[in-house]
Design a protein around this motif. Structure first.
Motif, PDB file in Angstrom:
ATOM      1  N   SER A 151       0.840  -1.205   0.000  1.00  0.00           N
ATOM      2  CA  SER A 151       0.000   0.000   0.000  1.00  0.00           C
ATOM      3  C   SER A 151       0.870   1.247   0.000  1.00  0.00           C
TER       4      SER A 151
ATOM      5  N   TRP B 222       1.068  11.310   4.106  1.00  0.00           N
ATOM      6  CA  TRP B 222       1.627  10.166   4.831  1.00  0.00           C
ATOM      7  C   TRP B 222       0.542   9.235   5.364  1.00  0.00           C
ATOM      8  N   GLY B 223       0.779   7.927   5.182  1.00  0.00           N
ATOM      9  CA  GLY B 223      -0.017   6.910   5.865  1.00  0.00           C
ATOM     10  C   GLY B 223      -1.418   6.690   5.339  1.00  0.00           C
ATOM     11  N   GLU B 224      -2.105   5.790   6.034  1.00  0.00           N
ATOM     12  CA  GLU B 224      -3.448   5.372   5.613  1.00  0.00           C
ATOM     13  C   GLU B 224      -4.469   6.504   5.708  1.00  0.00           C
ATOM     14  N   ARG B 225      -4.221   7.435   6.626  1.00  0.00           N
ATOM     15  CA  ARG B 225      -5.175   8.521   6.823  1.00  0.00           C
ATOM     16  C   ARG B 225      -4.853   9.744   5.962  1.00  0.00           C
ATOM     17  N   ASN B 226      -3.872   9.591   5.079  1.00  0.00           N
ATOM     18  CA  ASN B 226      -3.494  10.681   4.171  1.00  0.00           C
ATOM     19  C   ASN B 226      -3.238  11.989   4.920  1.00  0.00           C
ATOM     20  N   GLU B 227      -2.412  11.888   5.962  1.00  0.00           N
ATOM     21  CA  GLU B 227      -2.065  13.068   6.747  1.00  0.00           C
ATOM     22  C   GLU B 227      -1.027  13.905   6.001  1.00  0.00           C
ATOM     23  N   SER B 228      -1.195  15.208   6.023  1.00  0.00           N
ATOM     24  CA  SER B 228      -0.198  16.100   5.428  1.00  0.00           C
ATOM     25  C   SER B 228       0.977  16.243   6.396  1.00  0.00           C
TER      26      SER B 228
ATOM     27  N   LYS C 123       6.144  10.235  13.567  1.00  0.00           N
ATOM     28  CA  LYS C 123       5.181   9.566  12.676  1.00  0.00           C
ATOM     29  C   LYS C 123       5.743   8.235  12.164  1.00  0.00           C
TER      30      LYS C 123
END
Length: 249
Positions: A2, A63-69, A81
Motif C-alpha cells: 500500500s 503520509w499513511g493510511e489517513r493521508n495526513e499532510s 510519525k
C-alpha cells in the motif's frame, strides 16, 4: 503493498534556483527504492522536504493510511510519525558501547522521568540482540562505537534507526567509503529491512544500486526523469544523456 508516502507536485526554489520542480513520487510499504541522479538533481532536497527540514513552495506531502499532510509539522513530529533518516556521515555515540547505542535508540517512553527511571527489560534486551544480529554486530556489542570500522559505524546507525521502529527509512549514500565486502553486507541489511518497511536509498554507486535489485527513480533538475528497474532506466536515452554519459556523474 500500500502507498505509505505520496509527494505530489512539489516545487522548491532557493535564491532563484529551482532545486525541486513539480516532483511527484510515491513510496509503498513495504518497498525498497533507490534514487539516483547527477549532483544538483534534488535528491537531498527531496529528503529534506519529507523530513520537515525544508518547506516546499507548493505541492503536497501525504503520509499513511489517513493521508495526513506532513507539511507544517516539525522535524521531531515527522520523526514520531515513523520516518527515520540516516545521513551520509555516521553519527553514533563513540564513547558508548554498541549495546548502549542501541539501548538509547530503542523506542521507549520519552520525557525526563521515563528516561531517568527506565529499567532494562527482558524485552528491550532481546530487541537489542535481535537488531545486533540484523546489522551483523552481535559479536561487537561490548565494544565502544569509536573502535568500530567506518562500515560498522554505518551499520550501527542503521540499527539505531531500526530500534525506533520506523515505517520509512531514508538512507543517504550508505556505500560511501566502504570496502567491497562492507558494501555487500550493507546491501543485505537494507534488503532485509525493506521486507517489513519502506526503505529509500539515495546512492551514486551504480554497482551498489544493482545489488539492491529494486525499483529505481532517476531525478534530474528536481523532477523524475525515469523510473523502473536499473536496466530499464539505464537504457533510457535521456538518462544516458544527462547522467550516465557525464564524466562527473
Amino acid at each position: 503493498m500500500s502507498s505509505l508516502l505520496e509527494v505530489s507536485g512539489v516545487s522548491k526554489t532557493f535564491d532563484g534556483f529551482r532545486a525541486i520542480n513539480d516532483l511527484s513520487i510515491q513510496i509503498n510499504e513495504p518497498e525498497l527504492r533507490a534514487i539516483i541522479g547527477p549532483n544538483g538533481a534534488g535528491k537531498t532536497t527531496f529528503m529534506d522536504i519529507v523530513t520537515g527540514k525544508t518547506k516546499p513552495d507548493v505541492g503536497r506531502v501525504v503520509w499513511g493510511e489517513r493521508n495526513e499532510s506532513l507539511l507544517g509539522l516539525s522535524e521531531a513530529e515527522i520523526a514520531n510519525k515513523g520516518i527515520g533518516r540516516k545521513f551520509q556521515k555516521p553519527t553514533v555515540f563513540e564513547d558508548q558501547t554498541v549495546r548502549q547505542n542501541l539501548a538509547m535508540a530503542l523506542k521507549n517512553p520519552r520525557g525526563p522521568f521515563a528516561v531517568l527511571f527506565h529499567r532494562k527489560t527482558e524485552e528491550g534486551a532481546a530487541r537489542i540482540e535481535e537488531i545486533a544480529a540484523e546489522i551483523g554486530l552481535s559479536d561487537q556489542l561490548t565494544r565502544t562505537a569509536g573502535e568500530l570500522s567506518h562500515g560498522q559505524k554505518q551499520w550501527l546507525e542503521i540499527g539505531m534507526l531500526l530500534a525506533q521502529d520506523p515505517r520509512l527509512l531514508l538512507v543517504d549514500e550508505p556505500a560511501a567509503g566502504m570496502t567491497a565486502e562492507e558494501r555487500e553486507k550493507t546491501t543485505d541489511i537494507l534488503r532485509r529491512a525493506a521486507q517489513t518497511r519502506a526503505v529509500v536509498v539515495v546512492e551514486h554507486d551504480m554497482e551498489f544500486v544493482r545489488r539492491l535489485d529494486c525499483k529505481v527513480t532517476v531525478l534530474h533538475e528536481g523532477h523524475v526523469l525515469a523510473e523502473g528497474s536499473l536496466d530499464h532506466v539505464t537504457a533510457d536515452p535521456m538518462v544516458i544523456d544527462v547522467y550516465l554519459g557525464r564524466s562527473d556523474a
